[in-house]
Design an enzyme around this catalytic site. Structure first.
Site, PDB file in Angstrom:
ATOM      1  N   SER A 204       0.847  -1.191   0.000  1.00  0.00           N
ATOM      2  CA  SER A 204       0.000   0.000   0.000  1.00  0.00           C
ATOM      3  C   SER A 204       0.888   1.248   0.000  1.00  0.00           C
ATOM      4  CB  SER A 204      -0.925  -0.062   1.219  1.00  0.00           C
ATOM      5  OG  SER A 204      -1.955   0.865   1.100  1.00  0.00           O
ATOM      6  N   ASP A 429      -8.539  -5.851  -5.143  1.00  0.00           N
ATOM      7  CA  ASP A 429      -8.185  -4.722  -4.267  1.00  0.00           C
ATOM      8  C   ASP A 429      -9.317  -3.696  -4.299  1.00  0.00           C
ATOM      9  OD1 ASP A 429      -6.974  -2.378  -3.081  1.00  0.00           O
ATOM     10  OD2 ASP A 429      -5.029  -3.311  -3.448  1.00  0.00           O
ATOM     11  N   HIS A 465      -7.080  -5.858  -0.649  1.00  0.00           N
ATOM     12  CA  HIS A 465      -5.944  -4.960  -0.446  1.00  0.00           C
ATOM     13  C   HIS A 465      -4.866  -5.554   0.470  1.00  0.00           C
ATOM     14  CE1 HIS A 465      -3.866  -1.208  -0.582  1.00  0.00           C
ATOM     15  NE2 HIS A 465      -3.928  -1.040   0.722  1.00  0.00           N
TER      16      HIS A 465
END
Ligand SMILES: *[C@@H]1O[C@H](CO)[C@@H](O)[C@H](O)[C@H]1NC(C)=O
Ligand SMILES: *[C@@H]1O[C@H](CO)[C@@H](O)[C@H](O)[C@H]1NC(C)=O
Ligand SMILES: *[C@@H]1O[C@H](CO)[C@@H](O)[C@H](O)[C@H]1NC(C)=O
Ligand SMILES: *[C@@H]1O[C@H](CO)[C@@H](O)[C@H](O)[C@H]1NC(C)=O
Ligand SMILES: *[C@@H]1O[C@H](CO)[C@@H](O)[C@H](O)[C@H]1NC(C)=O
Ligand SMILES: *[C@@H]1O[C@H](CO)[C@@H](O)[C@H](O)[C@H]1NC(C)=O
Ligand SMILES: [Ca+2]
Length: 538
Positions: A204, A429, A465
């Site tokens: 991320s 995601d 994610h």
């Protein structure tokens, strides 16, 4: 989930005055007096020894652990030399904290250095160094020049309402590179030699940080792992504001249950296009589901407790989120989300009735627009039209791409110094659109057709994610693959991943698959869908 702020673990440290081992230098401020870098002014150096640091609380850190906890085994403990360096860049009026952790006894050090990345606005901090230390790594982290307990990006504005450029530059890359340099220097001072290998491991924001290191400071690392990287930040960040903007424009704010009904219907329609009915859409390009096909259908909702009829506006909104932002005249702005990604992170709502819902935007994008674009913390999408959205999008690119875009495809410096980059991205995601990383890899390939010699990218079907979900998750194996690449020269031609098994009532049953380096596609060739041999790379 990497966009969650991580807990501070200071309370886990048992502080005591250090017992000095004969095999490493003492863990004292005096011993680290030479710890310094060009261009910084150190205002405080705090060196302490922490005894019996343990894994308890590791999963409170939210960080990317190197090796997962093994249930039922006693938590390992380690004694640690901790160093906190507070410094400023003269003239910039900023303040940065770097945190360094070194296994106290040299025998506990595995001769390597690793940095774990942050998430959201959290650049990193004291909590981030815990996991690597327990695995025997020397490590460091940084608060990125702002209070790492801050949930929002208020630090991005000066008291005069201007962009706080020094703080943004620290967050983007400069403080991260400095934490690496300080951490590696402290390692050398303490153990008397450089680490044999140095790594980055993040997802991320941590993935973006890793890509920033790959593009700008590759000489600091031998291997960089960047999961679900928020690269092209200047586009990704305003794109995450597209859903609340369109909800306002279309004047529709669908409850969570309605958005979930779209995700469920699309997944059911397209699941088997990849050959396996497993709830995963592995070939999204073949899915042509239309949100409008649900208009008029009824959804039974619990919150708000009622039967809700899907409207044309709701379908238009969902279609827009799937497609991604487009300008008023139809030009591509950024990527949307895949059909099996949950829609409720981009468009959360709380409702008392279907006609009375409040939108909860994706906080990172909301902050980006408020603080860095509108420079007005009370800014909302209310009353904005498409020209306004396009203007914000262009402003983001024009003012910020060179600072935090992290999208340069020129990896020639990395190639030259021999550093390796391994990226991966979950195809379900729900926060960072998967195709932003496809876009980056494609441009890097156009820049250097031999890029796969030093940069590999893996798509992970069905993975949300940074991991989790029912899909083929490589988050626990990717770091090992990087180490094997760097230390043994083993090219990652496949990447081991673990998914939920199919056709069983045992919800914990798993299957293994081997992900494919992009542009190869993970493909079902027939046979038992729980067997790795039933899939191949095409
Ligand atoms: C030094 O670090 C320790 C452990 O993190 C902390 O308890 C202490 O308050 C710090 N001291 C200063 C002066 O920052
Ligand atoms: C956290 O650790 C506990 C105890 O080791 C374990 O039971 C639990 O599953 C862990 N939770 C997560 C989210 O990893
Ligand atoms: C690290 O390098 C030292 C010195 O070159 C060598 O003796 C040692 O075996 C290396 N350790 C590892 C784990 O590669
Ligand atoms: C992402 O790109 C692939 C092609 O690489 C395409 O099939 C897919 O539809 C794209 N998805 C989105 C949401 O743009
Ligand atoms: C609408 O929701 C708000 C809270 O979000 C609540 O205060 C208000 O009373 C609701 N209005 C109606 C008409 O239900
Ligand atoms: C490198 O190869 C050796 C021998 O096969 C193996 O024992 C070691 O675990 C490998 N190292 C890594 C980092 O994969
Ligand atoms: Ca499927």
């Amino acid at each position: 989930m990497m966009f969650r702020k991580t807990a501070v673990i200071t309370t886990l440290f048992t502080l005591a005055t250090g017992v000095v081992s004969s095999r490493n230098q003492p863990c004292t401020a005096r011993n680290f007096a030479s710890l310094n870098l060009k261009g910084i002014h150190i205002t405080s150096l705090n060196v302490t020894t922490a005894h019996d640091l343990s894994t308890s609380g590791r999963n409170a850190t939210g960080g990317v652990g190197i090796i997962p906890d093994i249930p039922g085994t006693p938590a390992p403990t380690v004694d640690v030399c901790l160093i906190q360096v507070t410094y400023t860049h003269p003239g910039e009026h900023d303040e940065v904290n770097a945190y360094i952790g070194l296994p106290f006894n040299r025998k506990d050090w595995n001769s390597r250095f690793v940095m774990d990345g942050g998430g959201g606005w959290f650049a990193g901090g004291e909590s981030t160094i815990l996991s690597p230390l327990l695995e025997g790594y020397a490590t460091s982290s940084t608060d990125g020049g702002h209070d790492n307990n801050a949930l929002t990006a208020e630090w991005g504005l000066t008291k005069h309402g201007k962009t706080n450029w020094p703080a943004l530059i620290d967050f983007s890359s400069v403080a991260i590179a400095e934490a690496a340099k300080l951490g590696k220097l402290a390692t050398k001072i303490y153990y008397g030699r450089e680490p044999n290998y140095s790594y980055w491991h993040g997802c991320s924001t941590g993935g973006r940080q890793g890509h920033a290191m790959a593009q700008e400071y590759p000489e600091l690392f031998d291997g960089i792992v960047g999961g679900a990287p928020a690269v092209s930040w200047d586009k990704f960040a305003p794109a995450g504001w597209w859903a609340p903007f369109m909800a306002q424009l279309l004047d529709t704010r669908p409850p969570t249950c309605v958005l979930d009904a779209f995700t469920t219907a699309a997944t059911e329609a397209c699941d088997e296009l990849d050959g396996v009915k497993d709830g995963i859409i592995a070939l999204p390009g073949q899915c042509h589901f239309k949100a409008s096909s649900l208009i008029g259908q009824k959804v039974n909702c619990v919150e708000p407790a009622s039967e809700i009829t899907i409207t044309k506006k709701m379908a238009k909104l969902v279609e827009a989120i799937w497609e991604g932002p487009r300008s008023k005249d139809g030009r591509f702005e950024w990527y949307g989300f895949h059909y099996d990604s949950s829609l409720t992170s981009m468009l959360g709502t709380t409702c008392t009735s279907v006609d009375n819902c409040t939108v909860i935007p994706f906080p990172i994008s909301d902050d980006w627009v408020k603080v860095f674009l509108a420079r007005d913390p009370s800014f909302t999408p209310d009353g904005l039209n498409r020209d306004d959205y396009d203007r914000l999008f262009r402003q983001s690119i024009e003012q910020y791409s060179s600072v935090i875009g992290t999208s340069s495809p020129d990896l020639s410096k990395m190639k030259h110094v021999g550093t390796k980059l391994l990226a991966w991205h979950g195809m379900a995601d729900q926060l960072v659109p998967t195709n932003g990383t496809v876009d980056y890899y494609t441009r890097a390939t156009a820049f250097d057709p031999h890029v796969s010699d030093y940069y590999r990218f893996f798509l992970a079907p069905g993975v949300t994610h940074c991991g989790y979900g029912i899909g083929f998750d490589p988050s626990q194996t990717v770091f090992g693959a990087m180490r094997a690449w760097v230390e043994n020269g083993t090219l990652p031609d496949r990447l081991e991943a673990v998914a939920s098994a199919v056709g069983t009532s045992d919800a914990t049953a798993k299957r293994t698959g081997y992900l494919c380096p992009y542009p190869q596609v993970f493909t079902y060739k027939g046979g038992d869908p729980n067997a790795a041999s039933s899939f191949t790379c095409v």
